[in-house]
Motif scaffolding. Structure first.
Motif, PDB file in Angstrom:
ATOM      1  N   CYS A  91       0.759  -1.137   0.021  1.00 32.73           N
ATOM      2  CA  CYS A  91       0.104   0.291  -0.006  1.00 32.73           C
ATOM      3  C   CYS A  91       0.906   1.134  -0.001  1.00 32.73           C
ATOM      4  O   CYS A  91       1.631   1.341   0.879  1.00 32.73           O
ATOM      5  CB  CYS A  91      -0.942   0.116   1.062  1.00 32.73           C
ATOM      6  SG  CYS A  91      -2.192   1.234   1.102  1.00 32.73           S
ATOM      7  N   GLY A  92       0.637   1.972  -0.832  1.00 32.25           N
ATOM      8  CA  GLY A  92       1.519   3.256  -1.112  1.00 32.25           C
ATOM      9  C   GLY A  92       1.021   4.076  -2.281  1.00 32.25           C
ATOM     10  O   GLY A  92      -0.007   3.554  -3.222  1.00 32.25           O
ATOM     11  N   PRO A  93       1.976   5.051  -2.552  1.00 31.10           N
ATOM     12  CA  PRO A  93       1.543   5.998  -3.806  1.00 31.10           C
ATOM     13  C   PRO A  93       1.727   4.708  -5.241  1.00 31.10           C
ATOM     14  O   PRO A  93       2.466   3.755  -5.133  1.00 31.10           O
ATOM     15  CB  PRO A  93       2.732   6.837  -3.943  1.00 31.10           C
ATOM     16  CG  PRO A  93       3.380   6.983  -2.700  1.00 31.10           C
ATOM     17  CD  PRO A  93       2.918   5.628  -1.936  1.00 31.10           C
ATOM     18  N   ALA A  94       1.308   4.961  -6.297  1.00 29.80           N
ATOM     19  CA  ALA A  94       1.054   4.033  -7.217  1.00 29.80           C
ATOM     20  C   ALA A  94       2.469   3.615  -7.837  1.00 29.80           C
ATOM     21  O   ALA A  94       2.690   2.424  -8.122  1.00 29.80           O
ATOM     22  CB  ALA A  94       0.129   4.812  -8.541  1.00 29.80           C
ATOM     23  N   PRO A  95       3.599   4.343  -8.218  1.00 29.18           N
ATOM     24  CA  PRO A  95       4.638   4.002  -8.610  1.00 29.18           C
ATOM     25  C   PRO A  95       5.327   3.028  -7.482  1.00 29.18           C
ATOM     26  O   PRO A  95       5.964   2.127  -8.098  1.00 29.18           O
ATOM     27  CB  PRO A  95       5.659   5.340  -8.530  1.00 29.18           C
ATOM     28  CG  PRO A  95       4.882   6.608  -8.656  1.00 29.18           C
ATOM     29  CD  PRO A  95       3.334   6.042  -7.849  1.00 29.18           C
ATOM     30  N   PHE A  96       5.315   3.255  -6.265  1.00 27.65           N
ATOM     31  CA  PHE A  96       5.969   2.390  -5.395  1.00 27.65           C
ATOM     32  C   PHE A  96       5.224   1.096  -5.457  1.00 27.65           C
ATOM     33  O   PHE A  96       5.817  -0.087  -5.482  1.00 27.65           O
ATOM     34  CB  PHE A  96       5.591   3.136  -4.016  1.00 27.65           C
ATOM     35  CG  PHE A  96       6.023   2.239  -2.800  1.00 27.65           C
ATOM     36  CD1 PHE A  96       7.052   2.022  -2.376  1.00 27.65           C
ATOM     37  CD2 PHE A  96       4.910   1.368  -2.298  1.00 27.65           C
ATOM     38  CE1 PHE A  96       7.444   1.324  -1.240  1.00 27.65           C
ATOM     39  CE2 PHE A  96       5.238   0.731  -1.045  1.00 27.65           C
ATOM     40  CZ  PHE A  96       6.668   0.500  -0.645  1.00 27.65           C
ATOM     41  N   MET A  97       3.648   1.053  -5.583  1.00 23.48           N
ATOM     42  CA  MET A  97       3.090  -0.132  -5.745  1.00 23.48           C
ATOM     43  C   MET A  97       3.435  -0.943  -6.773  1.00 23.48           C
ATOM     44  O   MET A  97       3.694  -2.267  -6.764  1.00 23.48           O
ATOM     45  CB  MET A  97       1.712   0.146  -5.536  1.00 23.48           C
ATOM     46  CG  MET A  97       1.017   0.632  -4.336  1.00 23.48           C
ATOM     47  SD  MET A  97      -0.552   0.721  -4.091  1.00 23.48           S
ATOM     48  CE  MET A  97      -1.118  -0.715  -3.839  1.00 23.48           C
ATOM     49  N   ASP A  98       3.416  -0.008  -7.957  1.00 28.78           N
ATOM     50  CA  ASP A  98       4.079  -0.694  -9.229  1.00 28.78           C
ATOM     51  C   ASP A  98       5.258  -1.654  -9.273  1.00 28.78           C
ATOM     52  O   ASP A  98       5.441  -2.506  -9.410  1.00 28.78           O
ATOM     53  CB  ASP A  98       3.822   0.111 -10.275  1.00 28.78           C
ATOM     54  CG  ASP A  98       2.371   0.887 -10.552  1.00 28.78           C
ATOM     55  OD1 ASP A  98       1.484   0.207 -10.186  1.00 28.78           O
ATOM     56  OD2 ASP A  98       2.341   1.705 -11.371  1.00 28.78           O
ATOM     57  N   LEU A  99       6.227  -0.888  -8.551  1.00 30.10           N
ATOM     58  CA  LEU A  99       7.583  -1.242  -8.360  1.00 30.10           C
ATOM     59  C   LEU A  99       7.565  -2.500  -7.611  1.00 30.10           C
ATOM     60  O   LEU A  99       8.037  -3.555  -7.882  1.00 30.10           O
ATOM     61  CB  LEU A  99       8.421  -0.163  -7.900  1.00 30.10           C
ATOM     62  CG  LEU A  99       9.919  -0.690  -7.615  1.00 30.10           C
ATOM     63  CD1 LEU A  99      10.883   0.029  -8.666  1.00 30.10           C
ATOM     64  CD2 LEU A  99      10.370  -0.542  -5.911  1.00 30.10           C
ATOM     65  N   VAL A 100       6.851  -2.469  -6.383  1.00 29.90           N
ATOM     66  CA  VAL A 100       7.036  -3.620  -5.575  1.00 29.90           C
ATOM     67  C   VAL A 100       6.170  -4.998  -6.351  1.00 29.90           C
ATOM     68  O   VAL A 100       6.684  -6.139  -6.156  1.00 29.90           O
ATOM     69  CB  VAL A 100       6.417  -3.281  -4.207  1.00 29.90           C
ATOM     70  CG1 VAL A 100       6.144  -4.669  -3.442  1.00 29.90           C
ATOM     71  CG2 VAL A 100       6.858  -2.472  -3.501  1.00 29.90           C
ATOM     72  N   GLU A 101       5.102  -4.541  -6.928  1.00 26.12           N
ATOM     73  CA  GLU A 101       4.198  -5.788  -7.589  1.00 26.12           C
ATOM     74  C   GLU A 101       4.989  -6.334  -8.831  1.00 26.12           C
ATOM     75  O   GLU A 101       5.226  -7.667  -8.715  1.00 26.12           O
ATOM     76  CB  GLU A 101       2.993  -5.092  -8.264  1.00 26.12           C
ATOM     77  CG  GLU A 101       1.684  -5.338  -7.250  1.00 26.12           C
ATOM     78  CD  GLU A 101       0.435  -4.766  -8.030  1.00 26.12           C
ATOM     79  OE1 GLU A 101       0.341  -3.639  -8.212  1.00 26.12           O
ATOM     80  OE2 GLU A 101      -0.149  -5.884  -8.485  1.00 26.12           O
ATOM     81  N   GLY A 102       5.998  -5.365  -9.443  1.00 24.59           N
ATOM     82  CA  GLY A 102       6.763  -6.062 -10.440  1.00 24.59           C
ATOM     83  C   GLY A 102       7.935  -6.807  -9.871  1.00 24.59           C
ATOM     84  O   GLY A 102       8.071  -7.981 -10.359  1.00 24.59           O
ATOM     85  N   ALA A 103       8.361  -6.425  -8.622  1.00 23.54           N
ATOM     86  CA  ALA A 103       9.433  -7.287  -8.442  1.00 23.54           C
ATOM     87  C   ALA A 103       8.930  -8.590  -7.543  1.00 23.54           C
ATOM     88  O   ALA A 103       9.499  -9.809  -7.728  1.00 23.54           O
ATOM     89  CB  ALA A 103       9.986  -6.559  -6.872  1.00 23.54           C
TER      90      ALA A 103
END
Ligand SMILES: Cc1cc2nc3c(=O)[nH]c(=O)nc-3n(C[C@H](O)[C@H](O)[C@H](O)COP(=O)(O)OP(=O)(O)OC[C@H]3O[C@@H](n4cnc5c(N)ncnc54)[C@H](O)[C@@H]3O)c2cc1C
Length: 354
Positions: A217-229
């Protein structure tokens, strides 16, 4: 002695879909731009406001003769905290977050829906690994407290903030670590010192255990990065929970002159009015209602908050995204109208409690 707040283990047969007036008991200053609001729930509403760690309430706020709907997650935890608390961080230029922080005071009354959401601990006993940034810590904090108090699971949190002063719940997280030695590890990441979080920062937090459960949970770019990882490391997506505070991509509203009828007939009941219209392909039920001049409740419009939920009383629909309704609720016929499109020739939907 005060008893802890009830957990929503025994679900009422149907979610209370109405808005209720709750009094603000206290306002807690967490950081320069974040406040927690402790809400008084009267005994007759206690069952309706039973909740699970990680859930949220949606507030109906009248500002300048206009009603705004915004969701805020509980930072409190049932079975741990005696009071229900939400935590709001200012969004620059944001209508409701600033209004709440600047205006609301103890004794004020605010309208809110009952708790909702599916960003919650699963039944397994693997490690809990949470990635939070900024106000995204709110539901994560609730989940961490629940995991520590009600399970024997180990918990790891990567918590990113701009700088030290913007860390919400810093002292409380430290105290939790001391109270549960060896079970909670919180790694703070400060953008001013280390730059934005990247895949190298996230990698070491991804457990090799297949039974770990992930929360983001966080701002969209942070979430996208974690999901991608997590995807790159082949983590089973069923073990990954995401809570988006901002819609990823709104569903585009078709231009009325460019759309043909799909052959479906959509009938909508809202606040004593019933109307029907031929459905335009690609148009959600919420958009269809608006085309008819209705103003149904809605908020995130990304399938996350359930403000727009309604009962499907005839026909069938498919939902693009459902990050808010439980399987039981879908079984009972609830749909997220911001995500629902008809799949039968006749569909009838009823907004209840509005
Ligand atoms: C399920 C759910 C739970 C949420 N829980 C919390 C919570 O616990 N605490 C909390 O502070 N917020 C939470 N939010 C976000 C909250 O609902 C509002 O979106 C947020 O407070 C902004 O509302 P606003 O009226 O101030 O801004 P608006 O007037 O709606 O928006 C102003 C501008 O800011 C952008 N924006 C909107 N939200 C954000 C955001 N979160 N970060 C950055 N930019 C944004 C908008 O795109 C717009 O450009 C949650 C949202 C959802 C869907």
């Amino acid at each position: 002695m005060a008893t802890a707040w009830p957990t929503a283990q025994v679900k009422p047969p149907m979610r209370d879909h109405g808005f209720h007036q709750l009094r603000i008991a206290r306002v807690v200053s967490e950081t320069a731009d974040t406040r927690s609001f402790v809400l008084e729930v009267p005994p007759e509403l206690a069952a309706a406001f039973a909740y699970e760690a990680g859930q949220f309430c949606t507030f109906r706020v009248p500002i300048d003769d206009q009603q705004h709907f915004r969701s805020y997650s509980m930072s409190s935890t049932p079975a741990v905290d005696t009071e229900l608390q939400v935590t709001v961080k200012r969004v620059p230029g944001g209508v409701v977050s600033n209004w709440m922080i600047d205006t609301l005071a103890p004794g004020d009354v605010i309208e809110t829906s009952c708790p909702a959401g599916v960003f919650c601990l699963g039944p397994d006993d693997g490690d809990v690994v949470a990635f939070a940034a900024g106000s995204g810590i709110t539901p994560v904090f609730s989940i961490v407290k629940a995991a520590l108090a009600s399970t024997s699971r180990r918990v790891r949190v990567l918590y990113a903030n701009r700088d030290r002063d913007s860390i919400i719940f810093a002292a409380a997280l430290e105290r939790l670590g001391e109270r549960h030695p060896g079970r909670l590890a919180v790694a703070h990441h400060l953008d001013v010192e280390e730059g934005f979080v990247d895949a190298d920062v996230v990698g070491p937090f991804i457990s090799t255990g297949a039974d770990a459960e992930y929360f983001i949970c966080g701002p969209a770019p942070f979430m996208d990065l974690v999901e991608g990882a997590l995807v790159d490391r082949h983590v089973d997506e069923r073990r990954v929970h995401v809570e988006r505070f901002t819609p990823p991509e709104p569903i585009p509203q078709p231009e009325p002159e460019n759309v043909e009828a799909s052959g479906s007939r959509v009938t909508i009941e809202l606040g004593g009015r019933t109307d029907g219209v031929d459905h335009h392909p690609g148009t959600t039920i919420l958009q269809t209602a608006r085309q008819m001049g209705m103003t149904p409740p809605s908020s995130c419009e990304s399938g996350s908050c359930a403000t727009c939920m309604a009962r499907l009383v005839e026909g069938a629909v498919t939902m693009h995204v459902n990050d808010a309704l439980t399987d039981d609720e879908v079984e009972e016929g609830w749909v997220l109208t911001c995500q629902a499109v008809p799949t039968t020739s006749s569909v009838r939907v009823r907004y209840e409690g509005v």
